[in-house]
Design a protein around this motif. Structure first.
Motif, short mmCIF file in Angstrom:
data_model
loop_
_atom_site.label_atom_id
_atom_site.label_comp_id
_atom_site.label_asym_id
_atom_site.label_seq_id
_atom_site.Cartn_x
_atom_site.Cartn_y
_atom_site.Cartn_z
N HIS A 37 0.84 -1.20 0.00
CA HIS A 37 0.00 0.00 0.00
C HIS A 37 0.87 1.25 0.00
CE1 HIS A 37 -3.60 -2.22 1.73
NE2 HIS A 37 -2.63 -3.02 2.13
N GLU A 106 2.35 -0.64 4.50
CA GLU A 106 2.09 0.73 4.06
C GLU A 106 3.42 1.44 3.82
OE1 GLU A 106 -0.60 2.61 3.52
OE2 GLU A 106 -2.23 1.36 4.33
N HIS A 149 -2.63 -3.31 -3.28
CA HIS A 149 -3.98 -3.12 -2.73
C HIS A 149 -5.00 -2.93 -3.86
CE1 HIS A 149 -6.73 -0.51 0.07
NE2 HIS A 149 -7.25 -1.68 -0.18
N CYS A 159 -4.57 2.26 -4.90
CA CYS A 159 -3.48 2.20 -3.92
C CYS A 159 -2.59 1.01 -4.22
CB CYS A 159 -4.08 2.07 -2.52
SG CYS A 159 -2.90 1.61 -1.24
ZN LIG Z 1 -3.97 0.50 0.36
#
Ligand SMILES: [Zn+2]
Length: 191
Positions: A37, A106, A149, A159
């Motif tokens: 992400h 992330e 994602h 994303c």
């Molecule tokens: Zn994401």
């Protein structure tokens, strides 16, 4: 009220993250792949020094108290360090189809607009590649099992942004895994 799974809240260099992961055991939950992400908001510009501990604690409040989720993503990676958020040994919340199956990573940045091949974006990318290589090696995951994602059919999020190209990341992870383990299979120089 959902039961919050807690956070680790510590940051690591790529090397110390590798050592840390070697201390973990995946006994009750074992991920099958990794989902990548980007944070989008905040962008790199909005976090000129990467994340600090207060901001990581703030993210915990956001997921736990505002979203009322049981967990968040597993890692937040910025240009300086790798933050362990949700413990890597339990399932997280990051991608509707794949929470039970996958680790969620992330990367700080908005890679729809911010460069991922230069400057701070490149530093984030290198840290992410190192973290993915470590987790792939320890968990026995094939690098080409990596998902973005935006590949989740149940999400509408673009994303991570278009500057993150999956095949490039997979290749970089594979190259690094080969480089790290080169000593295990020495190739004799030609006589
Ligand atoms: Zn994401």
């Amino acid at each position: 009220m959902a039961e919050w799974k807690g956070i680790i809240g510590n940051s690591f260099s790529a090397d110390s993250f590798d050592s840390y992961c070697h201390t973990l055991t995946w006994s009750t939950w074992r991920p099958s792949f990794i989902v990548l992400h980007n944070t989008g908001i905040p962008s790199l510009t909005q976090r000129p020094n990467g994340f600090n501990k207060d901001q990581i604690n703030g993210l915990q409040s956001y997921y736990r108290d505002d979203q009322n989720w049981k967990a968040g993503p597993h890692l937040f990676i910025d240009d300086r360090q790798i933050w362990v958020f949700t413990p890597l040994t339990v399932s997280g919340t990051h991608s509707p189809s794949w929470n039970k199956l996958a680790l969620g990573i992330e990367m700080l940045g908005d890679y729809e607009h911010e460069p991922f091949d230069s400057g701070r974006g490149l530093a984030v990318r290198k840290n992410a590649v190192q973290a993915i290589a470590t987790l792939s090696a320890i968990l026995g995951l094939f690098p080409d099992s990596l998902k973005l994602h935006r590949e989740d059919p149940l999400t509408t999020h673009a994303c991570p942004g278009k500057n993150v190209r999956k095949l490039e990341i997979i290749q970089e992870v594979m190259d690094l895994m080969i480089k790290r383990h080169a000593g295990e299979h020495p190739i004799k120089p030609a006589a």
